[in-house]
Design an enzyme around this catalytic site. Sequence first.
Site, PDB file in Angstrom:
ATOM      1  N   ARG A 127       0.840  -1.205   0.000  1.00 32.65           N
ATOM      2  CA  ARG A 127       0.000   0.000   0.000  1.00 32.65           C
ATOM      3  C   ARG A 127       0.873   1.253   0.000  1.00 32.65           C
ATOM      4  O   ARG A 127       0.577   2.220  -0.708  1.00 32.65           O
ATOM      5  CB  ARG A 127      -0.912  -0.003   1.226  1.00 32.65           C
ATOM      6  CG  ARG A 127      -1.998  -1.064   1.177  1.00 32.65           C
ATOM      7  CD  ARG A 127      -2.777  -1.107   2.475  1.00 32.65           C
ATOM      8  NE  ARG A 127      -3.780  -2.159   2.466  1.00 32.65           N
ATOM      9  CZ  ARG A 127      -4.128  -2.876   3.526  1.00 32.65           C
ATOM     10  NH1 ARG A 127      -3.550  -2.641   4.693  1.00 32.65           N
ATOM     11  NH2 ARG A 127      -5.055  -3.806   3.429  1.00 32.65           N
ATOM     12  N   ARG A 150      -6.504   0.775  14.821  1.00 29.80           N
ATOM     13  CA  ARG A 150      -6.067   1.681  13.760  1.00 29.80           C
ATOM     14  C   ARG A 150      -7.077   2.817  13.570  1.00 29.80           C
ATOM     15  O   ARG A 150      -6.681   3.980  13.385  1.00 29.80           O
ATOM     16  CB  ARG A 150      -5.893   0.908  12.446  1.00 29.80           C
ATOM     17  CG  ARG A 150      -4.811  -0.151  12.510  1.00 29.80           C
ATOM     18  CD  ARG A 150      -4.571  -0.757  11.155  1.00 29.80           C
ATOM     19  NE  ARG A 150      -3.994  -2.092  11.265  1.00 29.80           N
ATOM     20  CZ  ARG A 150      -3.498  -2.776  10.261  1.00 29.80           C
ATOM     21  NH1 ARG A 150      -3.488  -2.255   9.056  1.00 29.80           N
ATOM     22  NH2 ARG A 150      -3.010  -3.977  10.433  1.00 29.80           N
ATOM     23  N   CYS A 237       7.695 -10.101   3.520  1.00 26.69           N
ATOM     24  CA  CYS A 237       6.814  -9.066   4.061  1.00 26.69           C
ATOM     25  C   CYS A 237       7.304  -7.660   3.743  1.00 26.69           C
ATOM     26  O   CYS A 237       6.557  -6.699   3.851  1.00 26.69           O
ATOM     27  CB  CYS A 237       6.672  -9.241   5.568  1.00 26.69           C
ATOM     28  SG  CYS A 237       8.241  -9.112   6.440  1.00 26.69           S
TER      29      CYS A 237
END
Length: 303
Positions: A127, A150, A237
């Site tokens: 993202r 979040r 990751c």
Amino acid sequence: MRSKLVIVSRSSNLAIKQVEIINEKLSNFFDIELIKVRTIADKNLKKPLYEIGGKGLFVKELEKFLLERRADIAIHSLKDMEAKLTKNTCICAVTQSLSKFDVLLSNYGDLSSLPKNAIVGTSSPRRAAFLKAFRDDFIIETCRGNVETRINKLNKGNFDAIVLAEAGLKRLKIKYTHVIPLKIIPPAAGQGKIAIQCLKELQKQKKEKIISLVNNKIAYFQSLAERSMIKHLNGSCKSPITAEANIDSFGNITLKGSVANLSGTRIISDEVVGKKTEAEIIGKKLAKSLILNGAKKLLDDLR
């Protein structure tokens, strides 16, 4: 007599919601016992995931329960699973994706409406890279924790906006207004899908029943192609990698993939088409094509 099925899952609200979705399919045939685990990755929210072991941390502690035979199956968000599975385990079932999209949560209308040098929160290198590719003035800051945590950080004014997966918000029935087009932020491999992991040697009768009740064949072939691409890219990751497989009514699979650098200034994309029965081969082909076009150097620079 119904057999017992022990499930292990993370303890977040979203993880438990995913368990409930699977339970609806299994509870008529099994007596379910649930083990909830708060993983190290759930406890350590200060550092980016790639600094403490990656998304696989969400999975590894659950895998211990499988390997030690304290649980029959583990339920995961498929996009949290590393492309290379732990030895002696397998993904036996995958649900259809609820959504491949990411969404913007903000007091502003959409990405274009955000102010100059807006602070955007995300825990995903994918993202982050594609946000920067869309607008290089964005300041990307780490935003970790479960969905509610979040959103609370956003409401406290820590960020101008945050980006989350639409599937998670749908499952938790949390309202949102702006869905980000896939051409701006393409999806992660397995985005929106729930996966069931088990030992390869799980009792045959149990495994076959789980597959028959839960596994979506189209989603399974899609995931094989997407995860094969990630595996053959040796993605981690840290890697801003996207993967999206679609299957038509004739059984043809189109796999699209991208590799980016973290600043979003370089994106390498391609696609491969073939039969769904060759999903893993298609994933490997696309990985090779991306590597030939320079993806390996982009990924090596991130390591």
